[in-house]
Design a protein around this motif. Structure first.
Motif, PDB file in Angstrom:
ATOM      1  N   ALA A 147     -70.906  -6.068 -85.717  1.00 54.60           N
ATOM      2  CA  ALA A 147     -71.827  -6.116 -87.744  1.00 54.60           C
ATOM      3  C   ALA A 147     -71.796  -6.651 -88.344  1.00 54.60           C
ATOM      4  O   ALA A 147     -72.798  -7.242 -89.456  1.00 54.60           O
ATOM      5  CB  ALA A 147     -69.883  -4.953 -87.938  1.00 54.60           C
ATOM      6  N   GLU A 150     -75.306  -7.312 -87.804  1.00 54.25           N
ATOM      7  CA  GLU A 150     -76.342  -6.362 -88.105  1.00 54.25           C
ATOM      8  C   GLU A 150     -76.677  -6.911 -89.440  1.00 54.25           C
ATOM      9  O   GLU A 150     -77.733  -7.123 -90.468  1.00 54.25           O
ATOM     10  CB  GLU A 150     -75.991  -5.369 -87.758  1.00 54.25           C
ATOM     11  CG  GLU A 150     -76.567  -4.776 -86.063  1.00 54.25           C
ATOM     12  CD  GLU A 150     -75.329  -3.490 -85.685  1.00 54.25           C
ATOM     13  OE1 GLU A 150     -74.943  -3.107 -86.689  1.00 54.25           O
ATOM     14  OE2 GLU A 150     -75.474  -3.681 -84.852  1.00 54.25           O
ATOM     15  N   ARG A 151     -75.106  -7.305 -90.523  1.00 50.38           N
ATOM     16  CA  ARG A 151     -75.465  -7.540 -91.515  1.00 50.38           C
ATOM     17  C   ARG A 151     -76.378  -8.259 -92.190  1.00 50.38           C
ATOM     18  O   ARG A 151     -77.563  -8.540 -92.723  1.00 50.38           O
ATOM     19  CB  ARG A 151     -74.406  -7.656 -92.318  1.00 50.38           C
ATOM     20  CG  ARG A 151     -73.476  -6.540 -92.309  1.00 50.38           C
ATOM     21  CD  ARG A 151     -71.729  -7.653 -92.739  1.00 50.38           C
ATOM     22  NE  ARG A 151     -71.936  -7.310 -94.107  1.00 50.38           N
ATOM     23  CZ  ARG A 151     -71.104  -8.390 -95.142  1.00 50.38           C
ATOM     24  NH1 ARG A 151     -69.939  -9.009 -93.843  1.00 50.38           N
ATOM     25  NH2 ARG A 151     -71.354  -8.733 -96.042  1.00 50.38           N
ATOM     26  N   GLN A 154     -80.399  -8.391 -91.935  1.00 51.95           N
ATOM     27  CA  GLN A 154     -80.679  -6.917 -92.639  1.00 51.95           C
ATOM     28  C   GLN A 154     -81.184  -8.212 -93.554  1.00 51.95           C
ATOM     29  O   GLN A 154     -82.352  -7.646 -94.774  1.00 51.95           O
ATOM     30  CB  GLN A 154     -80.190  -5.983 -93.144  1.00 51.95           C
ATOM     31  CG  GLN A 154     -79.713  -4.682 -92.237  1.00 51.95           C
ATOM     32  CD  GLN A 154     -78.787  -4.011 -92.850  1.00 51.95           C
ATOM     33  OE1 GLN A 154     -77.837  -4.105 -93.218  1.00 51.95           O
ATOM     34  NE2 GLN A 154     -78.381  -3.084 -92.087  1.00 51.95           N
ATOM     35  N   GLU A 175     -72.244  -8.671-100.225  1.00 51.62           N
ATOM     36  CA  GLU A 175     -73.480  -9.043 -99.105  1.00 51.62           C
ATOM     37  C   GLU A 175     -74.279 -10.202-100.463  1.00 51.62           C
ATOM     38  O   GLU A 175     -75.279 -10.741 -99.620  1.00 51.62           O
ATOM     39  CB  GLU A 175     -74.506  -7.774 -99.486  1.00 51.62           C
ATOM     40  CG  GLU A 175     -75.542  -7.672 -98.986  1.00 51.62           C
ATOM     41  CD  GLU A 175     -76.273  -6.100 -98.918  1.00 51.62           C
ATOM     42  OE1 GLU A 175     -77.226  -6.296 -99.326  1.00 51.62           O
ATOM     43  OE2 GLU A 175     -75.536  -5.195 -98.218  1.00 51.62           O
TER      44      GLU A 175
END
Length: 485
Positions: A147, A150-151, A154, A175
């Protein structure tokens, strides 16, 4: 909850990590000799040593720094020897990965990494590089690792060529915090690149943060209750740093204005004194004896005054369990690194050995420094290693004793007396002199005038010359001079 105490003076900054009322870690940085780990330099190759597959690089320090072929980016893939990769006089961008320790110069790498709070940036070596995302080994959950990967993926721009390592603190980061850290690291690398263009080596291009800022960046997490700083200027700097990079931590930073010195209030000063001692007392009455040598550190466990309860095996087992906890704490507190050998008290039962080893590993798991622990050897010793990147506490605060030269023992007054008698006999045969005068310490002269007065008189008769003694108060017990009159 941990507390981080920051004591600042114009000469040095000291940081203590306190948990459950005990000092767990001590860090000291002096203004005149700041740590170099993480700093980037434009260096110049001074010597290439094919036989050692290494090179000495001038980065402007007192001693040339050391670069091994394994620390040169791309060397493993190409399998080229160091003489094919570097030449004397060549300029090279390097990063310090290990501070100078003792007589050894700093250790370097051309594999650059720039640490932020949440990420470590690995700048691209060329436009052909592909972005790589690594995850801290401390994040064990595979779903959580994926996870995080992937964060970050992006957030990366499409043209990104550099790599990243996601740090443990990123698990709970928002984020916008990840994005801020990402932008900061890329901007910082751009600034370093611009400084490196046309820089005449040796030259410092980038210096890592101060000790107090590094502690805030690397050590303050969810388990930290507060950060207490006794300097208004440092408090303001840390508050501004946290405001920009770590808004969640800002409210935990406090300025201490009390009358009593901060380290005295928390009993850190006496803990520093104990951390310089060779012997560590355990609560049960047992002891640890810690000896640092050039090659390794040895830790010997003794029962001391602990008599235990039911039987001898039970006493030994309990002492070893307590020692395992104390050893883990002492390694962090004293910053002991390299090879470490622990001599626990001999245990007959295999389950006792396994339990002590498990207790040691569990206690060491709280250490931020990379470690490896092997099981018991055939001789009943536990061998382990702890990564060493800076000097131990004793090497920072102390120096070898000028009297014993670091041996930890001095010759007895009797030994020095007999050495002087042999030296007088040798010089009497080699040089014509009317009289011999011995200059020595008070203890040696007292011995010549009392117990060994007969030996001195016998030698005087044998060589046919008078021998006198004189106390030199500045001499150590081993020092002496023989003056020919």
């Amino acid at each position: 909850m941990e507390e981080v105490l920051v004591n600042v003076s114009p000469q040095e900054t000291r940081v203590a990590i306190v948990a459950s009322g005990m000092v767990r870690e001590l860090l000291i940085e002096r203004s005149a000799s700041r740590g170099l780990v993480g700093s980037l330099y434009a260096g110049r190759v001074a010597r290439v040593l094919p036989g050692m597959q290494s090179a000495f690089v001038d980065i402007g320090l007192e001693r040339a720094a050391f670069l091994h072929v394994a620390d040169i980016r791309g060397a493993r893939e190409s399998q080229k020897p160091i003489e094919k990769l570097l030449a004397e006089g060549q300029g090279v961008l390097v990063q310090v990965v290990k501070d100078p320790i003792g007589t050894k110069g700093a250790r370097l790498s051309t594999q650059i990494s720039i640490a932020g709070r949440l990420l470590v940036y690995l700048p691209p070596a060329s436009s052909q590089d592909n972005p790589h995302i690594g995850i801290s080994q401390r994040i064990e959950d595979e779903n959580g690792r994926q996870a995080l990967r992937e964060r970050l993926q992006q957030l990366l721009p499409a043209d990104e060529k550099g790599g990243f390592i996601v740090r443990t603190l990123a698990e709970s980061a928002a984020e916008e915090e990840l994005r801020a850290d990402l932008d900061f690291l890329r901007a910082l690398w751009q600034a370093i690149r611009e400084r490196s263009l046309g820089a005449e080596p040796p030259r410092l291009l980038h210096e890592d943060l101060s000790l107090s800022q590094r502690v805030l960046r690397d050590m303050v997490g969810a388990e930290t209750g507060r950060v207490v700083v006794d300097s208004r200027e440092t408090f303001q700097k840390l508050a501004a740093f946290a405001e920009r990079y770590m808004p969640r931590v800002r409210d935990r930073i406090e300025h201490y204005t009390g009358e009593r010195p901060l380290f005295e209030l928390y009993d850190v000063e006496s803990e520093i004194e104990r951390a310089l001692s060779r012997r560590v007392e355990l609560k049960s009455g047992g002891t640890l004896v810690i000896d640092q040598t050039e090659a390794l550190t040895t830790i010997d466990v003794n029962t001391g005054g602990f008599v235990g309860g039911r039987n001898l095996d039970d006493t030994i087992f309990k002492t070893n369990l307590e020692a395992a906890q104390a050893i883990a704490r002492q390694l962090r507190l004293r910053n002991l690194g390299g090879i470490i050998v622990v001599d626990f008290i001999d245990m007959q039962a295999e389950e006792h050995r396994a339990a002590v080893l498990e207790e040691l590993k569990r206690a060491l798991a709280r250490d931020r420094t990379r470690m490896t622990v092997n099981g018991f050897t055939a001789l009943g010793l536990v061998e382990m290693t702890r990564k060493r990147t800076r000097e131990s506490l004793a090497h920072v605060l102390c120096e070898p004793c000028p009297t014993c030269g670091g041996r930890g023992a001095v010759k007895t007054a009797h030994t020095v007396c007999y050495q002087i008698l042999r030296e007088i006999l040798r010089e009497a045969r080699a040089y014509p002199a009317k009289e011999f005068r011995v200059l020595a310490s008070q203890a040696v002269v007292d011995l010549f005038q009392e117990e060994e007065s007969g030996s001195l008189a016998m030698l005087s008769d044998f060589i046919g010359k008078p021998i006198s003694t004189q106390v030199e108060s500045s001499y150590t017990q081993e020092q002496f001079d023989i003056v020919l009159m």
